[in-house]
Design a protein around this motif. Structure first.
Motif, PDB file in Angstrom:
ATOM      1  N   LEU A 259     -30.054 -10.137 -16.289  1.00  0.00           N
ATOM      2  CA  LEU A 259     -30.214  -9.959 -17.733  1.00  0.00           C
ATOM      3  C   LEU A 259     -29.278  -8.871 -18.266  1.00  0.00           C
ATOM      4  O   LEU A 259     -28.728  -9.006 -19.365  1.00  0.00           O
ATOM      5  CB  LEU A 259     -31.668  -9.624 -18.063  1.00  0.00           C
ATOM      6  N   SER A 260     -29.112  -7.809 -17.501  1.00  0.00           N
ATOM      7  CA  SER A 260     -28.200  -6.748 -17.934  1.00  0.00           C
ATOM      8  C   SER A 260     -26.765  -7.270 -18.003  1.00  0.00           C
ATOM      9  O   SER A 260     -26.020  -6.954 -18.933  1.00  0.00           O
ATOM     10  CB  SER A 260     -28.286  -5.561 -16.978  1.00  0.00           C
ATOM     11  N   LEU A 261     -26.394  -8.086 -17.030  1.00  0.00           N
ATOM     12  CA  LEU A 261     -25.051  -8.679 -17.051  1.00  0.00           C
ATOM     13  C   LEU A 261     -24.916  -9.661 -18.208  1.00  0.00           C
ATOM     14  O   LEU A 261     -23.913  -9.656 -18.931  1.00  0.00           O
ATOM     15  CB  LEU A 261     -24.774  -9.387 -15.722  1.00  0.00           C
ATOM     16  N   GLY A 262     -25.922 -10.512 -18.361  1.00  0.00           N
ATOM     17  CA  GLY A 262     -25.852 -11.542 -19.385  1.00  0.00           C
ATOM     18  C   GLY A 262     -25.883 -11.000 -20.797  1.00  0.00           C
ATOM     19  O   GLY A 262     -25.305 -11.595 -21.725  1.00  0.00           O
ATOM     20  N   MET A 263     -26.565  -9.872 -21.008  1.00  0.00           N
ATOM     21  CA  MET A 263     -26.636  -9.249 -22.333  1.00  0.00           C
ATOM     22  C   MET A 263     -25.506  -8.232 -22.533  1.00  0.00           C
ATOM     23  O   MET A 263     -25.342  -7.718 -23.634  1.00  0.00           O
ATOM     24  CB  MET A 263     -27.983  -8.542 -22.510  1.00  0.00           C
ATOM     25  N   ASP A 264     -24.797  -7.925 -21.432  1.00  0.00           N
ATOM     26  CA  ASP A 264     -23.774  -6.885 -21.459  1.00  0.00           C
ATOM     27  C   ASP A 264     -24.348  -5.575 -21.992  1.00  0.00           C
ATOM     28  O   ASP A 264     -23.708  -4.845 -22.755  1.00  0.00           O
ATOM     29  CB  ASP A 264     -22.577  -7.314 -22.304  1.00  0.00           C
ATOM     30  N   ARG A 265     -25.582  -5.319 -21.589  1.00  0.00           N
ATOM     31  CA  ARG A 265     -26.267  -4.088 -21.982  1.00  0.00           C
ATOM     32  C   ARG A 265     -27.274  -3.756 -20.894  1.00  0.00           C
ATOM     33  O   ARG A 265     -28.003  -4.630 -20.423  1.00  0.00           O
ATOM     34  CB  ARG A 265     -26.978  -4.267 -23.326  1.00  0.00           C
ATOM     35  N   ARG A 266     -27.329  -2.513 -20.480  1.00  0.00           N
ATOM     36  CA  ARG A 266     -28.225  -2.093 -19.415  1.00  0.00           C
ATOM     37  C   ARG A 266     -29.678  -2.196 -19.870  1.00  0.00           C
ATOM     38  O   ARG A 266     -30.092  -1.530 -20.817  1.00  0.00           O
ATOM     39  CB  ARG A 266     -27.907  -0.658 -19.010  1.00  0.00           C
ATOM     40  N   LEU A 267     -30.432  -3.063 -19.207  1.00  0.00           N
ATOM     41  CA  LEU A 267     -31.863  -3.203 -19.466  1.00  0.00           C
ATOM     42  C   LEU A 267     -32.626  -2.797 -18.212  1.00  0.00           C
ATOM     43  O   LEU A 267     -32.252  -3.169 -17.098  1.00  0.00           O
ATOM     44  CB  LEU A 267     -32.219  -4.644 -19.827  1.00  0.00           C
TER      45      LEU A 267
END
Length: 239
Positions: free
Chosen positions: A152-160
Motif C-alpha cells: 500500500l505504501s508503494l502503491g500510494m507513493d506515501r508511507r502508511l
C-alpha cells in the motif's frame, strides 16, 4: 512523528479497544466501517452506540474524534459463500478454516482504508487483527499485515503505517488493555469505564444476538466469537 490515524472500527470488542488505543496515542482519529453484505447489520448499529458512549464518557477523547466513515463493500457478499454472508451454520471446512472466513475481506478493507487515509491525510491505519486468539484466518497474520503495509505504501507513493495493537495478545489481555486505556483516560474511573462501554455497547456475536446479556456483554453465547470473548473475560476476571 505520527499524529493521525484511521481505525477500522466494526463496533466489536477488538476494534473498540483499538479505537481507545488510537485515541490515547494520536491527536486526530477517524473511524471506518464496511457494509459487506453481512448477515446481521447489528454491528453497524452497535458501532454508533459505542462511538456515542465514548464521546460522552471520555470528553478528552471526544475532542480527538473526527469523521466516521461507512463504505459499501457489498461485492464481498456477492462472491463469498460464508456463514457471515449467508444464512448457513458455522462449520469447519475441508481447508481447515471455519466457514466464517470471508476470503479477501481484510485485504480489501485495508486497500480501501489506505485510499481513504490518503484522501484524508491520515498517517496510520489501525486494525484489530490478531494471531494469538484467532480462527486461523490467513489475512489476520502479522506477515500479511507487513506485506500489505509495503504494497500500500508503494502503491500510494506515501508511507502508511499499519498498526496492530492486538496482534500478539489473547482475549484476556485485550480486556486488560481496555481497562488500562480507560484508566489512562479517566483516572477517577479506575479503568472500568471503558470496560463498561465494551460490555454494554459493543457487538461481537456472529449470530447478531442482542437479547441475551452476559457478564461479558450481549450475544448468543454459543458461536465461536461469543465463546472466545466469554473465555477471555473469564480468565481476565479470575486473575
Amino acid at each position: 512523528m505520527h499524529t493521525s490515524a484511521l481505525v477500522l472500527f466494526s463496533g466489536g470488542q477488538d476494534s473498540t479497544t483499538c479505537l481507545a488505543h488510537a485515541l490515547n496515542r494520536y491527536e486526530r482519529v477517524e473511524t471506518l466501517a464496511f457494509d459487506y453484505g453481512q448477515r446481521h447489520k447489528v454491528e453497524l448499529d452497535a458501532r454508533l452506540n459505542v462511538l456515542a458512549a465514548i464521546k460522552s464518557r471520555f470528553p478528552q477523547w471526544a475532542t480527538k474524534m473526527g469523521e466516521d466513515h461507512l463504505l459499501d463493500a457489498g461485492i464481498l457478499g456477492q462472491i463469498s459463500e460464508t456463514s457471515l454472508t449467508r444464512d448457513t451454520a458455522i462449520v469447519m471446512e475441508t481447508s481447515g478454516l471455519p466457514n466464517t472466513f470471508v476470503p479477501g475481506r481484510n485485504l480489501l478493507f485495508l486497500t480501501l482504508a489506505a485510499a481513504l487515509a490518503y484522501r484524508r491525510g491520515l498517517q496510520v491505519i489501525v486494525t484489530g487483527v490478531c494471531e494469538t486468539d484467532f480462527s486461523g484466518y490467513p489475512d489476520c497474520r502479522d506477515d500479511t499485515m507487513k506485506a500489505m503495509q509495503v504494497a500500500l505504501s508503494l502503491g500510494m507513493d506515501r508511507r502508511l503505517l499499519i498498526e496492530t495493537p492486538l496482534m500478539w495478545i489473547d482475549k484476556a489481555q485485550t480486556w486488560q488493555l481496555a481497562h488500562d486505556l480507560g484508566q489512562k483516560a479517566d483516572a477517577d474511573g479506575g479503568g472500568q469505564a471503558l470496560v463498561d462501554v465494551i460490555v454494554e455497547h459493543s457487538h461481537t456475536c456472529y449470530l447478531g444476538e442482542r437479547t441475551q446479556r452476559h457478564d461479558w456483554g450481549y450475544g448468543c453465547g454459543q458461536c465461536p466469537a461469543c465463546q472466545l470473548r466469554a473465555a477471555g473475560f473469564g480468565r481476565w476476571t479470575s486473575r
